[in-house]
Design an enzyme around this catalytic site. Structure first.
Site, PDB file in Angstrom:
ATOM      1  N   THR A  82       2.593   4.667  -4.004  1.00  0.00           N
ATOM      2  CA  THR A  82       2.852   4.798  -5.123  1.00  0.00           C
ATOM      3  C   THR A  82       4.397   4.119  -3.985  1.00  0.00           C
ATOM      4  O   THR A  82       4.112   3.957  -3.551  1.00  0.00           O
ATOM      5  CB  THR A  82       3.705   5.445  -4.883  1.00  0.00           C
ATOM      6  OG1 THR A  82       4.689   7.026  -4.010  1.00  0.00           O
ATOM      7  CG2 THR A  82       2.646   7.065  -5.989  1.00  0.00           C
ATOM      8  N   ARG A  83       4.785   3.420  -4.905  1.00  0.00           N
ATOM      9  CA  ARG A  83       6.202   2.053  -5.455  1.00  0.00           C
ATOM     10  C   ARG A  83       6.822   2.333  -6.179  1.00  0.00           C
ATOM     11  O   ARG A  83       6.514   2.396  -7.526  1.00  0.00           O
ATOM     12  CB  ARG A  83       5.601   0.630  -4.949  1.00  0.00           C
ATOM     13  CG  ARG A  83       4.240   0.010  -4.008  1.00  0.00           C
ATOM     14  CD  ARG A  83       5.129   0.911  -2.776  1.00  0.00           C
ATOM     15  NE  ARG A  83       5.953  -0.006  -1.857  1.00  0.00           N
ATOM     16  CZ  ARG A  83       5.687  -1.189  -1.882  1.00  0.00           C
ATOM     17  NH1 ARG A  83       4.875  -1.698  -1.199  1.00  0.00           N
ATOM     18  NH2 ARG A  83       6.664  -1.978  -1.278  1.00  0.00           N
ATOM     19  N   HIS A  94      15.238   0.727   6.031  1.00  0.00           N
ATOM     20  CA  HIS A  94      14.833  -0.494   7.098  1.00  0.00           C
ATOM     21  C   HIS A  94      14.816   0.356   8.525  1.00  0.00           C
ATOM     22  O   HIS A  94      14.769   0.309   9.496  1.00  0.00           O
ATOM     23  CB  HIS A  94      16.569  -1.029   7.314  1.00  0.00           C
ATOM     24  CG  HIS A  94      16.245  -2.033   6.125  1.00  0.00           C
ATOM     25  ND1 HIS A  94      15.575  -2.539   6.067  1.00  0.00           N
ATOM     26  CD2 HIS A  94      17.235  -2.522   5.012  1.00  0.00           C
ATOM     27  CE1 HIS A  94      16.114  -3.433   5.615  1.00  0.00           C
ATOM     28  NE2 HIS A  94      17.203  -3.038   4.195  1.00  0.00           N
ATOM     29  N   LYS A 130       6.907  12.391  -0.904  1.00  0.00           N
ATOM     30  CA  LYS A 130       6.880  10.802  -0.173  1.00  0.00           C
ATOM     31  C   LYS A 130       7.917  10.540  -0.395  1.00  0.00           C
ATOM     32  O   LYS A 130       8.611  10.273  -1.414  1.00  0.00           O
ATOM     33  CB  LYS A 130       5.778   9.777  -0.495  1.00  0.00           C
ATOM     34  CG  LYS A 130       5.969   8.517  -0.347  1.00  0.00           C
ATOM     35  CD  LYS A 130       4.866   8.178  -0.506  1.00  0.00           C
ATOM     36  CE  LYS A 130       4.908   6.316  -0.218  1.00  0.00           C
ATOM     37  NZ  LYS A 130       4.437   5.609  -1.382  1.00  0.00           N
ATOM     38  N   CYS A 147       4.424   0.993   7.530  1.00  0.00           N
ATOM     39  CA  CYS A 147       4.283  -0.750   6.612  1.00  0.00           C
ATOM     40  C   CYS A 147       5.355  -1.778   7.063  1.00  0.00           C
ATOM     41  O   CYS A 147       5.885  -1.265   8.047  1.00  0.00           O
ATOM     42  CB  CYS A 147       4.242  -0.275   5.265  1.00  0.00           C
ATOM     43  SG  CYS A 147       5.903   0.271   5.143  1.00  0.00           S
ATOM     44  N   HIS A 207       0.895  -1.299  -0.081  1.00  0.00           N
ATOM     45  CA  HIS A 207       0.134   0.021  -0.348  1.00  0.00           C
ATOM     46  C   HIS A 207       0.958   1.411   0.067  1.00  0.00           C
ATOM     47  O   HIS A 207       1.975   1.881  -0.635  1.00  0.00           O
ATOM     48  CB  HIS A 207      -1.081  -0.090   1.310  1.00  0.00           C
ATOM     49  CG  HIS A 207       0.056   0.308   2.722  1.00  0.00           C
ATOM     50  ND1 HIS A 207       0.606  -1.704   3.367  1.00  0.00           N
ATOM     51  CD2 HIS A 207      -0.084   1.146   3.517  1.00  0.00           C
ATOM     52  CE1 HIS A 207       1.132  -0.975   4.207  1.00  0.00           C
ATOM     53  NE2 HIS A 207       0.510  -0.043   4.433  1.00  0.00           N
ATOM     54  N   LYS A 267       7.929  -3.636  -6.978  1.00  0.00           N
ATOM     55  CA  LYS A 267       8.206  -4.147  -8.658  1.00  0.00           C
ATOM     56  C   LYS A 267       7.780  -4.816  -9.103  1.00  0.00           C
ATOM     57  O   LYS A 267       7.487  -5.365 -10.715  1.00  0.00           O
ATOM     58  CB  LYS A 267       9.023  -2.760  -8.517  1.00  0.00           C
ATOM     59  CG  LYS A 267      10.176  -3.776  -8.292  1.00  0.00           C
ATOM     60  CD  LYS A 267      11.375  -2.553  -8.264  1.00  0.00           C
ATOM     61  CE  LYS A 267      11.820  -1.717  -7.749  1.00  0.00           C
ATOM     62  NZ  LYS A 267      11.862  -2.158  -6.364  1.00  0.00           N
TER      63      LYS A 267
END
Length: 417
Positions: free
Chosen positions: A53-54, A272, A267, A316, A50, A349
């Site tokens: 955008t990725r 990590h 964003k 997330c 979620h 991706k």
């Protein structure tokens, strides 16, 4: 509430997120009777698929094996985009930058040369001239690759799920898998609503993979991740047409980010984040002042025109392997069971092509794609010791914000160039 279905499926897919939704689609499109089981909603914000955008990028410093998979992933994203009528893939260009001798810059450059990808190398000063939103050290080098961009993950999942349903797949949301067991020539899956049988089982449950598959227990380690959306003070510098997606290695660590799209704010996040190992059932989903401070410090230094008021902070999960590469394989004891993920924070991706791979494995146990890098055996050598709460294989524990933590992975992914 109990739900009972008669008959037997060709395949059951557990976890209908990025990869599971694609696996359901490609199996259903091949005429297989498919059941997808998702414990949350479709889509949802409880896992790793979620955030509006990725990133997708072809320049890939992590390993040359990924680039060939990426080329197929792009083809499949464009195909499902056309089928669904939704725009899922947005091309902005991508930037991989760092000091001249850094593994992020050098690995990306080598991947472009090895695979003959169009690219350009510029200094931090030149990058700022072209894309004023960036303010990297002038002597840093940036690999600019024109085919990078971003996907819209929630729309991607919906597109694959509705496509699978159109081909006859059953998709059940809000139904938690409790256990599975092998049968002669198949599997039985028990949920909080019923029991189902199938010839094959595919597990793509992300942070819950270790719960469902004993062979991944201790090898699939969930980690808390935090993303920020800040309102730019110069918004024209952070539009998709003017601001490429990025991966940066700087003094503060390795960061990634996006132009403003879909919701207010520029964003970005740190890979990590604070290295917090978590249980997905008890993950701290709140964001805190120290999360925001870490991210704002980065933006103030390298993206000062993007560092206005905070629009949103979200959590997330990454689910990491010890070497930060994927696991895609058949179960070592039950060949009717296959699994994909954890993907260590860089997998979304690939969701399209991994869905195709999982369909291949469910049908024949083989795939034409080269997935030799991602086999389970590499992580299950006899010399490996299981982590303990007191420390890892090197006997050390990390402490962050007053809390002791263990993080069972190498400090960061390194290229194999």
């Amino acid at each position: 509430m109990s739900v009972t279905y008669s008959g037997r499926y060709d395949a059951i897919v557990v976890g209908v997120g990025g990869m599971g939704s694609a696996a359901c689609y490609y199996l259903a499109r091949r005429g297989r009777r498919v059941l997808g089981l998702e414990r949350f909603g479709i889509p949802h914000s409880m896992g790793s698929s979620h955030g509006h955008t990725r990133i997708i990028r072809l320049a890939y410093y992590e390993h040359p094996s990924y680039v060939l998979l990426l080329k197929r992933a792009y083809e499949l994203w464009r195909e499902i985009q056309l089928t669904s009528g939704e725009r899922l893939l947005h091309i902005t260009g991508s930037v991989d930058a760092g000091p001249e001798d850094s593994w992020v810059f050098k690995g990306s450059w080598e991947s472009c040369k090895l695979h003959d990808l169009p690219h350009e190398v510029v200094t931090g000063a030149e990058l700022h001239r072209r894309h004023p939103g960036y303010r990297l050290p002038p002597t840093h080098l940036a690999l600019v690759q024109p085919e990078g961009g971003f996907l819209t993950p929630e729309k991607c999942i919906v597109s694959y799920v509705t496509g699978a349903q159109a081909h006859g797949a059953e998709i059940h949301a809000r139904e938690r898998v409790l256990e599975w067991e092998p049968l002669e020539g198949g599997v039985r899956v028990r949920t909080d609503r019923g029991a189902y049988e199938a010839e094959k089982l595919i597990v793509t449950a992300g942070a819950w993979d270790g719960e469902l598959l004993d062979v991944l227990d201790g090898l699939a380690v969930p980690e808390r991740q935090v993303l920020a959306w800040l309102q730019p003070t110069r918004p024209e510098r952070f539009r998709p047409g003017d601001f490429p997606v990025f991966n940066l290695l700087v003094d503060e660590g390795r960061f990634y980010g996006f132009p403003v799209f879909g919701v207010p704010g520029f964003k970005f996040g740190k890979y990590h984040h604070l290295e917090e190992v978590v249980d997905p059932e008890t993950l701290d989903r709140e964001t805190h002042d120290y999360d925001e401070r870490l991210l704002r410090d980065f933006a103030e230094r390298y993206f000062p025109d993007g560092c206005g008021p905070t629009m949103d902070l979200q959590t997330c999960m990454f689910t990491n392997t010890p070497d930060n590469h994927f696991v895609i394989d058949l179960h070592p004891d039950y060949e009717q069971v296959s699994f994909a993920s954890p993907c260590s924070g860089h997998g979304y991706k690939f969701a399209s092509v991994i869905g195709e791979i999982m369909a291949d494995l469910a049908e024949t146990g083989m795939t034409r794609h080269d997935i030799s890098l991602f086999g389970l055996d590499r992580l299950r050598r006899p010399s490996r010791r299981r982590p303990s709460p007191a420390g890892g294989v090197d006997g050390r524990a990390r402490e962050q914000n007053g809390r002791s933590q263990y993080f069972s992975r190498v400090p960061d992914v390194r290229p194999f160039w």
